[in-house]
Design an enzyme around this catalytic site. Structure first.
Site, PDB file in Angstrom:
ATOM      1  CB  CYS A 171       2.228   2.131   9.747  1.00 50.55           C
ATOM      2  SG  CYS A 171       0.840   2.539   8.670  1.00 50.55           S
ATOM      3  CG  HIS A 204      -0.222  -0.022   2.528  1.00 52.53           C
ATOM      4  ND1 HIS A 204       0.233  -1.195   3.088  1.00 52.53           N
ATOM      5  CD2 HIS A 204       0.132   0.964   3.392  1.00 52.53           C
ATOM      6  CE1 HIS A 204       0.826  -0.935   4.238  1.00 52.53           C
ATOM      7  NE2 HIS A 204       0.776   0.368   4.448  1.00 52.53           N
TER       8      HIS A 204
END
Length: 700
Positions: free
Chosen positions: A193, A66
Site C-alpha cells: 500500500c 494511518h
C-alpha cells in the site's frame, strides 16, 4: 515496545460526530494531549492525505487511519471506541473501533515491524471482539501490548529488497522461501500500500488465512515499511499463479513474468480473500485463459535479491534504468515520427509558431510555412503534427534524466530518484546553461554515458547517507530533505567539476566516429549490433545495443535521413526482429523438429518479431541454446550489416513493421529483414536436423 500505546492514548465511548475527518482530528488531538505529537497539524494533514488515496475502513466495524509523518517522533497508536459509529468507507457499514497509527517518516525498522504486527492482528475477530468488550483503558492497553508482546522476527541474512532496511524481515516474508508440501497447490502473493504500514500486512494476513482454509500453500511478500524479504526464484517458479494486491508498483515485477495473475487493490483481500484465492487457483488450473504478468518466464531470471552477486547487482541497476527509460524513448520517438507523417519533415522549423499562433479551428497555411510534405496538404494535420512534435521532443528530454534517476532508484530506492534525475538533467544541460557573448559556449553535455555515471554516483551517495545513524528528530527529514539535498550537491559537483569534461570529450569522439562511418566500417558496426541484439534476446547486451541506438535517435530524430544515428537505429530494430520470425519460419518449414508447445510459440513469434519484441525467441533458446542462439545471431548479423550497407534509416525507436512510415528506404528495410530471417531459419533448421529425430516421432 510497550510505549506504542498508553492509557492516555485510549478513549472509550467517544462521540466525535458523524464525519471521519472529525474523528481523525480528534485522534490527532489525543496524540497531542499525550505529548506524543511534535506537530499536530502535520499529523492531521498526513493522515488526511493517506485517507484521500483510499478509504481506511475495514470489514467488521474497524477503521485504521494511518500515515508516516514528521508530526511524530516516535511510533504512536491512538485508539477510540466510537459511539455512535462513523463511516470510514467500509462496504459493510460504519466503524466503532478506530485506530490512528502514526509512524515517524524516518522510523526505524523495529518499531515499524511492531506496527505491522498490529495491522495483522486487526483481521482476527477474537482480538477485535475483546477490544469491544474491554471495560477500561488499562484493559485495552493490555490487550494490544499482549498482542505485540512477542519479540520481533529474527533478521534474515542476505540483501533486502530495494529500499528495505537491512536485517529486517516481515512476519510473512520470514518463511517465504520454504517449499510447500508435496502435492499441495502453491501460490505466491505480493501486497503493498502507499504508506506500507497497515493495509500491506492486513492483506497478507487475510490471504494467508484464506489459503489455510482452502488447503493451499501460500507465500506472501509484503513490500512495506518494515522491510521485505523477496520470494525466492524457486518459490516463484513452483507457484501456479501470483496475486498482486497492491496500490503501488510491484518492486522487481519481472520476477513473476509469465505467471497467471490475479490483480487488485490492497483492500480487496481484506474484504474478500477467499474469492481471490479461488480465482488464483482457477487461473493456475487453466493458465491458457488467465491474464498473465507481462513478459516471459525466462525474464523472471534466476537471481535472488537475497543472494545477489556484484555482477547481478550491476546488471539489475543498469537494467532498471534502461527499462524505465525505454517508455520515454518509445513514446517520444513514435510521436516525432507521427509528426513527420502528418506535417512533413519541415515541421521542425515552424512548429513553435504553429502551436502558439494557430488552433484546430484556425489551422496554419502550409504553403506560406513551406510545409511541402504535409499530409494531403492539410493545415489541420500540420497543426496536429506540430503538437505531436512538441510532445515527442518533451518526452525525449526526459529519457536521459529517467535513465539516471532510476539507476539511482535501483541503488538507493526512493531517496535516490530526485538526485538521480538532477544528474540526468545535468548530463543533457536541460535548461541550456551557456556563456554570454556572440558565440556562447554551453555547459559540457555528457549524454547517456553521463547519465549512467551520474545515476550511479547519486545512488551510491544516497545509499550511504541512508545508512547513517541520526537522532530520532532528524529521521523524518532524511528521506525528504537531507538525502536529496546533500546527494544533489555532492554528486552535482562531481559531475560538473570532475567527470563532465572527460565524459563530454568521450561522447564527442563517439559522435564524430559515427558521423565518419561509411562503407565497410558501417557494415561491421551493423554486424556487431546484430550479434548483440540476438545473443541474449532482451538481456544486458541486447539492451546496451538498443540504448546506444535509441540515444542517437533522441538527438537526430529531426536530422536528414542519412544521419548515421538513424541508420544505427534501423540496424538495431531490424536485427531485433529477426530471431522470433526466423524461429517461427523454421517451425513452419520443419514442424516435426519442434514440440507442440514450441509450434504454438512459433505462431506467436510472427507477431512478436514483426513488433520488434526480440524476447519472443526466448522459449526456443532456453530449450536448445547451443543450436538456436548461434543460428539467430548469424541471421541478425546479416540483417544488421545489410541494413547499414543499404543505407536504411528509421526515425522511430520502436514498432517494427508498424512504423514503416518512419522508414527511409523501405525496400532496403524489407530486403535486410528477409535476408536475416532466411539465414537464421535455415541455420536453425539445419542445426536441429543433424542427428535428431523429428519431435513428433521421438515422443511416440
Amino acid at each position: 515496545m510497550t510505549d506504542l500505546i498508553t492509557t492516555d492514548l485510549v478513549r472509550l465511548g467517544a462521540a466525535w460526530g458523524p464525519d471521519k475527518h472529525d474523528v481523525i482530528r480528534a485522534l490527532a488531538a489525543v496524540v497531542d494531549d499525550a505529548g506524543r505529537a511534535s506537530d499536530k497539524d502535520q499529523l492531521i494533514e498526513d493522515a488526511f492525505a493517506r485517507e484521500a488515496t483510499s478509504a481506511t475502513g475495514l470489514p467488521g466495524g474497524i477503521a485504521i487511519p494511518h500515515c508516516r509523518t514528521t508530526g511524530v517522533e516516535t511510533p504512536t497508536l491512538a485508539f477510540a471506541r466510537l459511539d455512535p459509529p462513523v463511516d470510514f468507507g467500509a462496504k459493510d457499514g460504519p466503524a466503532d473501533l478506530a485506530f490512528l497509527i502514526a509512524a515517524p517518516a524516518g522510523g526505524d525498522a523495529d518499531h515499524l515491524t511492531i506496527l505491522t504486527k498490529l495491522a495483522r492482528a486487526l483481521v482476527k475477530p477474537a482480538f477485535t471482539d475483546a477490544l469491544r468488550a474491554a471495560g477500561s483503558e488499562e484493559e485495552v492497553v493490555d490487550l494490544i501490548t499482549h498482542e505485540l508482546g512477542e519479540p520481533a522476527p529474527a533478521a534474515k541474512t542476505g540483501v533486502p529488497a530495494s529500499g528495505a532496511p537491512s536485517g529486517t524481515a516481515t512476519p510473512a516474508a520470514a518463511d517465504a522461501t520454504a517449499p510447500g508440501p508435496a502435492g499441495k497447490p502453491s501460490l505466491v502473493a505480493v501486497t503493498a500500500c502507499p504508506t506500507g504500514i497497515a493495509h500491506t500486512y492486513m492483506a497478507a494476513e487475510a490471504l494467508e488465512a484464506a489459503a489455510e482454509r482452502a488447503g493451499v500453500e501460500l507465500h506472501v511478500e509484503t513490500q512495506g515499511s518494515a522491510g521485505s524479504t523477496p520470494l525466492s526464484p524457486e518459490t516463484i517458479s513452483q507457484a501456479g499463479a501470483v496475486i498482486f494486491a497492491v496500490d503501488v508498483g510491484v518492486r522487481d515485477r519481472g520476477r513473476f513474468a509469465g505467471k497467471p495473475m490475479v490483480s487488485s487493490s490492497v483492500k480487496r483481500p481484506i474484504d474478500d480473500a477467499d474469492a481471490m484465492i479461488a480465482e488464483a487457483l482457477r487461473y493456475a488450473g487453466d493458465p491458457a485463459s488467465a491474464p498473465r504478468v507481462e513478459g516471459t518466464a525466462s525474464e523472471a531470471g534466476a537471481s535472488s535479491m537475497g543472494q545477489e552477486t556484484w555482477g547481478g547487482r550491476t546488471r539489475r541497476v543498469l537494467m532498471t534504468g534502461v527499462s524505465y527509460m525505454i517508455p520515454f524513448v518509445a513514446a517520444g520517438g513514435l510521436l516525432i515520427a507521427l509528426s513527420f507523417l502528418l506535417g512533413g519533415y519541415e515541421i521542425v522549423g515552424p512548429y513553435g509558431d504553429i502551436a502558439v499562433n494557430n488552433t484546430l479551428f484556425s489551422p496554419p497555411d502550409v504553403t506560406a510555412l513551406g510545409l511541402d510534405h504535409a499530409l494531403f496538404g492539410s493545415g489541420v494535420l500540420a497543426y496536429i503534427g506540430a503538437i505531436f512534435f512538441i510532445i515527442g521532443k518533451t518526452a525525449f528530454m526526459f529519457f536521459v534524466p529517467a535513465l539516471a534517476g532510476y539507476i539511482a532508484y535501483a541503488i538507493a530506492d526512493r531517496p535516490g530518484i530526485a538526485p538521480g534525475f538532477v544528474m540526468g538533467g545535468l548530463a543533457i544541460n536541460i535548461f541550456n546553461v551557456q556563456s554570454s557573448g556572440d558565440s556562447p559556449v554551453g555547459l559540457a553535455q555528457t549524454g547517456f554515458l553521463g547519465a549512467i555515471v551520474g545515476g550511479v554516483l547519486a545512488g551510491v551517495i544516497a545509499h550511504w547517507l541512508q545508512q547513517r545513524k541520526v537522532p530520532i528528530w532528524a529521521r523524518g527529514l532524511m528521506p525528504v530533505l537531507v538525502i536529496p539535498l546533500v546527494t544533489s550537491i555532492v554528486a552535482g559537483l562531481l559531475m560538473i567539476l570532475v567527470f563532465g569534461k572527460p565524459i563530454s570529450w568521450l561522447m564527442t569522439q563517439l559522435t564524430d566516429g559515427l558521423n565518419s562511418m561509411s562503407g565497410s566500417n558501417a557494415v561491421v558496426l551493423g554486424v556487431i549490433l546484430g550479434l548483440m541484439m540476438a545473443f541474449d534476446m532482451g538481456g544486458p547486451l541486447n539492451k546496451v545495443a538498443y540504448s546506444f541506438a535509441a540515444a542517437g535517435v533522441g538527438t537526430a530524430a529531426a536530422a536528414s535521413s542519412d544521419a548515421p544515428e538513424l541508420k544505427i537505429m534501423a540496424a538495431v530494430m531490424l536485427a531485433g526482429m529477426v530471431p522470433p520470425i526466423a524461429l517461427a519460419l523454421s517451425t513452419v518449414i520443419r514442424p516435426g523438429l519442434y514440440t507442440a508447445a514450441e509450434r504454438e510459440n512459433g505462431k506467436a513469434g510472427w507477431l512478436l518479431g514483426a513488433s520488434f519484441i526480440t524476447e519472443g525467441a526466448i522459449p526456443f533458446a532456453a530449450a536448445d541454446p547451443l543450436r538456436v542462439i548461434p543460428a539467430i545471431m548469424a541471421g541478425s548479423a546479416v540483417t544488421g550489416g545489410l541494413a547499414m550497407a543499404l543505407d536504411v534509416s528509421v526515425r522511430a525507436p520502436h514498432g517494427g513493421i508498424f512504423v514503416l512510415f518512419a522508414v527511409s528506404n523501405i525496400v532496403g528495410y524489407l530486403i535486410s529483414l528477409a535476408a536475416g530471417v532466411i539465414v537464421g531459419a535455415a541455420l536453425v533448421t539445419l542445426a536441429k536436423s543433424r542427428g535428431t529425430a523429428d519431435a513428433d516421432v521421438a515422443t511416440v
